[in-house]
Write a protein that holds these residues in place. Sequence first.
Motif: not given
Lengths: 776, 202
Positions: A142, A147-148, B64, B66, B76, B105-106, B110, B114, B123, B177
Amino acid sequence: MVASIGKKTGIAIWVALHAILFVFGILSPWKVETDLYSVLPDSSEFKNVSEAEKALSVRTMRNVSVLLGHESFDEARHFAETLDSIFKNDEGFEETRLHIDANAMAEMREFLFENRYALQSPTVQKALENKDLPSLQNAALQKIYGAFSIADLNNLESDPLLLAEQSFDYFTLESPLMGGRFSLREGVLAATDSNITYVMWSAVLSPKTSAMANDGHVLNRLYKALDSMKTAMPELQIAKSGVPFHSFESSRNAQGEIAWISGISIVLILVLLLTVYRSPFPILCTVSSIGVAACAALACTWTIFHSIHIFTFVFGTSVIGVSIDYAIHFFTEWKKGCSGLEVRRLILKGLLLGFMTTELSYIALTFADFPLLKQMAVFSIAGLASSFATILFLFPCLPLNKNKVELPTLIPEKFISLYNVFMTGAGKKSQNVVIAILLLAIFPGLYLLNIETDMRTLYTMSDELKASEVLSARLNNLGISANYFIVEGESIEAVLQSEERLVERLNAAKQDSLLKNYLATSSIVPSQNTQGKNYERLQGAIRESSVSMQQYLESIGIASDSVFQNSLAVKPSFLTVESNLPQSLKSLLNMLWIGEVNGKFYSAVLPLHVSKDFDIHDLAGNIPQVYAVNKMENINDTLTRLSRVALLLVAIAYAVVLIILVCVYKFKTAVRIIRAPVLACLFLAAVFGYLGIQFNFFAIVGIILTLGIGIDYALFFKEGGRNNLTTTLAVMLSAATTVISFGSLAFSSFTPVATFGLATLLGIVCCFMLSPLSRD
Amino acid sequence: MITGAAVFDHPVKMESQKELTGFLSEMASYEMIEGNFKQTKTIKKLNRDFVSTGKFIIWNGVGIFWMTQKPFESFLQVNDKGIVQIDAKGNKKEISTKENPVFAEFSKTIQSVFSGNAKEVEKNFDVYFEKSGKNMIIGLVPREAAVRTVIANLVMEGSKNLEKITITDGDGNPVVYEFSNHVLHKEFKMDPLYIYENMKGK
């Protein structure tokens, strides 16, 4: 016998006694204890861990943090940087922290990669324990293909299961320390609350920095710097957090308040004594005798205990109270025109009995199983003995003017006439009625009495500091509980293994939602046993699943497993508490690992965000050398127990005093003498009960003071005679000085001081009112 | 022709700001965008590419999604509430943003990249922009030095739609990507709870 001692012999005895005390005192190390840990109970369990707790407290109680907030992050950061530049090299701070090292993550990754076989996340440990290699492969896939993912794949050949990356997630992204609202912003920690962005600046006070406020204190400089910033930018929000701020503010307020209360008291007492004696000479002699007594008490305490607790000073004020009374009696008699030796002869019996009874109370306290109480008693015994010796041996040698001076007797006359109404004819019945009413009124109050010391009720933080602490707790959201564990062991390994047993229970408790998380040394540095098992289990799992592992390696494009197998074949060097850790883990370890104390090793385990059903004693139960600790409860229990023991011992001492008085006087007279201080103490206790005020340690110090000083009033009235104007004036002066000096403390906003003052005020006033009744 | 790396020579200026805002607004104007992706992770030290393919959904205000299909299945989901990961065996791992500000924050970053949330992007990143014909390139460099040790920069490329994102890590390893078969929805109705089953079933 004492009355026959000549002047020269008296001086020789006085000098010899004091010289011995002072020489021993000077030769002993001088140390003042200010922490409450010296009063911890002597139960064997806590004896073992109290020192460790103390070491932990000393470390954590030096941390401070300041949040600088503004609508603009740039302004908040600017002020935080200014603050850091001011205090970065200040000797009052051991270290200051503002900027976060940009390479911290890289440092952590490298460390976790190097230690990937010994230090593993609980998920990996569990998978290896269950020989569930596929779940580890799956998690790695994974990270590789998902992703990410921020996983570092550079070491994929030597760490194909990405064990280091799993640990990285555990120690950084999933760390309980990450639960707050602070996040990294332009190199500093920042959090937003109600449209204000706060930047965190933190520091550790130097071990040499005192908890007590003074002009040169680093926190005084910090307050000034923050005030200047606030003046320059009124919109700047400042929130201070940490124990040192509380100690500093409360001691600063107490010092300021006690200074003006004492100032007014001293002026009033001086005016009173000057009005009565019309000469500064008796006052100078009295002050000198108190000074010598205090020094003698200190010297004796240091000689015996090698340190003195700050509480002893509070208790030791009784020395001042009694010393001043002895001197007043001496000089009031002297003003009648007697010589020094004549004065001594006149007051000797009352003084001696007063001295013996007071000393007996203190001697009784030395039998208590509390070092602090013993220390307080020794301090008072020595101080009183010195004062007594000064009056007996030194004061008669003073160049006293033998001319009779008219003393103001109007008030004593009125006082005596008022009492004579009660003491003769029908008045006697009224006296009994008054005493009976007093007794009846006392009982409900005593029934309502709550003998307990709760330190939380003794301290009220300022609104500003309270708001700061609330904000800080909300933003940090660490959820450290008042309950925690101290783990003890004969070796470092023993401590870590005991911790791991505790951690197993805490993990189960986590599943039951009894707590959200915990902080433990063994999570950072597992025991050698666990590190060995981690490594062996991984080796075993790889060996047993060689085919599956080979397929997995092929699926991620690694043709040969030689790099991985070679690295796994070399037994890793295991981590120890002394290993070189990344800065963030090092800081955490410093907080948790207590180290060696008196030949044993200790650590602390801190539960976080505990629920109301969390039972720390239940979790610590049956694990040897794991102790559940609630510091505040321990101190409260100890002080409550200390108070009860002190009361019991003073009661026993008073029984002995009664026996002595019965031998000297008749039983009825002895009861009359003892009645005044005893009833006064019951009265003050009842008032506390009626008012619903906690009858705490400081109130009980007031009781002991009342018993010690109050019996002297009754004895002097008995010896001098109720109708003796000189005696009445002397007792009135004694009571007035005591009420002014100690009673005024009742108006302090510092709760312990106010409680002590109120108890003394009530006790002394009541005792004084009842003392004339000791005379037939 | 402007390349991804060259965009960092072009910080956003007054004149390019309008076009950048327009491009990001266009991205944000759709309720939902779905399509296919190809992820190529290059590790220079190993001289190896790790390629995976699957489907994505960018759903404005919802999150989002995935779904990696090959070579291994994984899912995800990133939204304001947290991050959900589901591996090939159906093992689910959830991290709440409420309990972890790093993930919050992540997640926010993200989503902002997107969904074209210009305010949030600006920011967290220094923004670079260049247009070449219909092709637009946005370069993003994290403002945080510590974040730059993990993500050195991002390059977003596209004309009408976002077609390619390159994320370069602190060691210079790029993750590319590539998006295709975009389907844009001005309105979209589906229960987000069933997105995983829905994407898995497709």
